[in-house]
Design a protein around this motif. Sequence first.
Motif, PDB file in Angstrom:
ATOM      1  N   GLY A  86       5.411  -7.704 -14.228  1.00  0.00           N
ATOM      2  CA  GLY A  86       6.458  -8.552 -13.683  1.00  0.00           C
ATOM      3  C   GLY A  86       7.790  -7.818 -13.674  1.00  0.00           C
ATOM      4  O   GLY A  86       7.862  -6.610 -13.937  1.00  0.00           O
ATOM      5  N   ALA A  87       8.850  -8.550 -13.387  1.00  0.00           N
ATOM      6  CA  ALA A  87      10.171  -7.931 -13.299  1.00  0.00           C
ATOM      7  C   ALA A  87      10.693  -7.511 -14.669  1.00  0.00           C
ATOM      8  O   ALA A  87      11.345  -6.482 -14.806  1.00  0.00           O
ATOM      9  CB  ALA A  87      11.144  -8.897 -12.628  1.00  0.00           C
ATOM     10  N   GLU A  88      10.405  -8.304 -15.672  1.00  0.00           N
ATOM     11  CA  GLU A  88      10.939  -8.033 -17.008  1.00  0.00           C
ATOM     12  C   GLU A  88       9.984  -8.560 -18.069  1.00  0.00           C
ATOM     13  O   GLU A  88       9.483  -9.677 -17.953  1.00  0.00           O
ATOM     14  CB  GLU A  88      12.299  -8.712 -17.157  1.00  0.00           C
ATOM     15  CG  GLU A  88      12.998  -8.448 -18.462  1.00  0.00           C
ATOM     16  CD  GLU A  88      14.338  -9.158 -18.550  1.00  0.00           C
ATOM     17  OE1 GLU A  88      14.346 -10.362 -18.900  1.00  0.00           O
ATOM     18  OE2 GLU A  88      15.356  -8.531 -18.260  1.00  0.00           O
ATOM     19  N   PRO A  89       9.700  -7.788 -19.105  1.00  0.00           N
ATOM     20  CA  PRO A  89       8.797  -8.286 -20.163  1.00  0.00           C
ATOM     21  C   PRO A  89       9.482  -9.361 -21.002  1.00  0.00           C
ATOM     22  O   PRO A  89      10.682  -9.300 -21.251  1.00  0.00           O
ATOM     23  CB  PRO A  89       8.515  -7.032 -20.990  1.00  0.00           C
ATOM     24  CG  PRO A  89       9.696  -6.148 -20.758  1.00  0.00           C
ATOM     25  CD  PRO A  89      10.145  -6.409 -19.361  1.00  0.00           C
ATOM     26  N   TRP A  90       8.686 -10.337 -21.444  1.00  0.00           N
ATOM     27  CA  TRP A  90       9.240 -11.351 -22.351  1.00  0.00           C
ATOM     28  C   TRP A  90       9.090 -10.926 -23.800  1.00  0.00           C
ATOM     29  O   TRP A  90       9.787 -11.430 -24.685  1.00  0.00           O
ATOM     30  CB  TRP A  90       8.573 -12.708 -22.136  1.00  0.00           C
ATOM     31  CG  TRP A  90       7.120 -12.792 -22.522  1.00  0.00           C
ATOM     32  CD1 TRP A  90       6.053 -12.523 -21.721  1.00  0.00           C
ATOM     33  CD2 TRP A  90       6.566 -13.162 -23.791  1.00  0.00           C
ATOM     34  NE1 TRP A  90       4.867 -12.700 -22.396  1.00  0.00           N
ATOM     35  CE2 TRP A  90       5.153 -13.094 -23.673  1.00  0.00           C
ATOM     36  CE3 TRP A  90       7.123 -13.547 -25.005  1.00  0.00           C
ATOM     37  CZ2 TRP A  90       4.303 -13.389 -24.729  1.00  0.00           C
ATOM     38  CZ3 TRP A  90       6.265 -13.839 -26.064  1.00  0.00           C
ATOM     39  CH2 TRP A  90       4.879 -13.768 -25.926  1.00  0.00           C
ATOM     40  N   LEU A  91       8.208  -9.951 -24.034  1.00  0.00           N
ATOM     41  CA  LEU A  91       7.969  -9.454 -25.389  1.00  0.00           C
ATOM     42  C   LEU A  91       7.883  -7.937 -25.369  1.00  0.00           C
ATOM     43  O   LEU A  91       7.165  -7.363 -24.542  1.00  0.00           O
ATOM     44  CB  LEU A  91       6.671 -10.044 -25.931  1.00  0.00           C
ATOM     45  CG  LEU A  91       6.126  -9.480 -27.244  1.00  0.00           C
ATOM     46  CD1 LEU A  91       7.102  -9.718 -28.389  1.00  0.00           C
ATOM     47  CD2 LEU A  91       4.774 -10.107 -27.576  1.00  0.00           C
TER      48      LEU A  91
ATOM     49  N   VAL B  39       5.459 -12.050 -18.258  1.00  0.00           N
ATOM     50  CA  VAL B  39       5.199 -13.482 -18.164  1.00  0.00           C
ATOM     51  C   VAL B  39       3.842 -13.770 -17.521  1.00  0.00           C
ATOM     52  O   VAL B  39       3.168 -14.743 -17.873  1.00  0.00           O
ATOM     53  CB  VAL B  39       6.325 -14.175 -17.362  1.00  0.00           C
ATOM     54  CG1 VAL B  39       6.021 -15.653 -17.158  1.00  0.00           C
ATOM     55  CG2 VAL B  39       7.656 -14.015 -18.080  1.00  0.00           C
ATOM     56  N   ASN B  40       3.428 -12.923 -16.587  1.00  0.00           N
ATOM     57  CA  ASN B  40       2.145 -13.135 -15.903  1.00  0.00           C
ATOM     58  C   ASN B  40       0.941 -12.697 -16.737  1.00  0.00           C
ATOM     59  O   ASN B  40      -0.190 -12.732 -16.265  1.00  0.00           O
ATOM     60  CB  ASN B  40       2.130 -12.417 -14.556  1.00  0.00           C
ATOM     61  CG  ASN B  40       2.261 -10.901 -14.683  1.00  0.00           C
ATOM     62  OD1 ASN B  40       2.429 -10.379 -15.785  1.00  0.00           O
ATOM     63  ND2 ASN B  40       2.193 -10.206 -13.566  1.00  0.00           N
ATOM     64  N   GLY B  41       1.175 -12.265 -17.982  1.00  0.00           N
ATOM     65  CA  GLY B  41       0.084 -11.872 -18.864  1.00  0.00           C
ATOM     66  C   GLY B  41      -0.264 -10.410 -18.816  1.00  0.00           C
ATOM     67  O   GLY B  41      -1.137  -9.954 -19.565  1.00  0.00           O
ATOM     68  N   CYS B  42       0.405  -9.648 -17.950  1.00  0.00           N
ATOM     69  CA  CYS B  42       0.129  -8.213 -17.860  1.00  0.00           C
ATOM     70  C   CYS B  42       0.871  -7.479 -18.977  1.00  0.00           C
ATOM     71  O   CYS B  42       2.090  -7.601 -19.108  1.00  0.00           O
ATOM     72  CB  CYS B  42       0.557  -7.671 -16.500  1.00  0.00           C
ATOM     73  SG  CYS B  42       0.055  -5.955 -16.209  1.00  0.00           S
TER      74      CYS B  42
END
Length: 202
Positions: free
Chosen positions: A39-44, A67-70
Motif C-alpha cells: 500500500g501507500a504507507e505501512p501501518w506497522l 493496511v491491505n495485509g501485504c
Amino acid sequence: MTYRDPNQAPSAWVTLALSGLLLAVVGAGANAAEPCTVGAEPWLSLTITPGTAMALSDRIISVRVHVNGCAEIHRPAFYRNAGNFRLLLQAEETAALRAQVDARQLAAFDTGRVQSKLAAAQAQGGKSKTGAAENFTVLDADYYQIELRSGEKRAAAAWPGVHEYAEFYPEVVELKQLSTMLLAVQALLEREDAVRVHGATP
C-alpha cells in the motif's frame, strides 16, 4: 484433456503428456509465487539494528505491514535466506497482529519512566546476596524500533536488548509488554511462505 494421435508412437505421446503436466505444475507454481502489492504507507513498522559490529552494509532487519495485509520483510546478508520478501496476511492474521501490538501500550511507552523503573529494579537487585541484578547488562544489544501509524496518529517505542531485559526484570511491565509486541511482529520474519521480491528496496 490430452489428445492422442492414433498414428503417433506411444513413447512420443507419453513424452508430450509429461511435458504438458510439467508446464501445468510450473505455471501453477508461478501463480502461487506472485508477491502481494504494498500500500501507500505501512501501518506497522519494525526495524532491528544488530548490536554486534559487523562490516556489512546490509545489516538492518525490517518488517513493514500495510493496511491491505501485504507485509514487506527484509532479511539482511547474514541471514541464511537473505533478501527482500513479501507476505500476504489473511484478514484474521492481520486482526490478530493488531490485537497483539497494542496501540495504547505503545503510545504510553515513556523512555524516561521506563529507564527510572529499570534503574530502581537494578538497585533493588543490588541489595540481594549475589548482587546479580545490579551487574546485569546486555552487551552489544540489538536495538529495536517499532512504530504504529493511523492517519496522522503515530505511536512508537525503541529499546536495546528489550527481550533480555524484559526477562531479567519482569517487574518492569512496560518492557515485558514491548517484548511481547515485538515477538509477534518478529514471527513474520520466519514465515516460509514469504515470496522473494527481486530488485525491491528494504
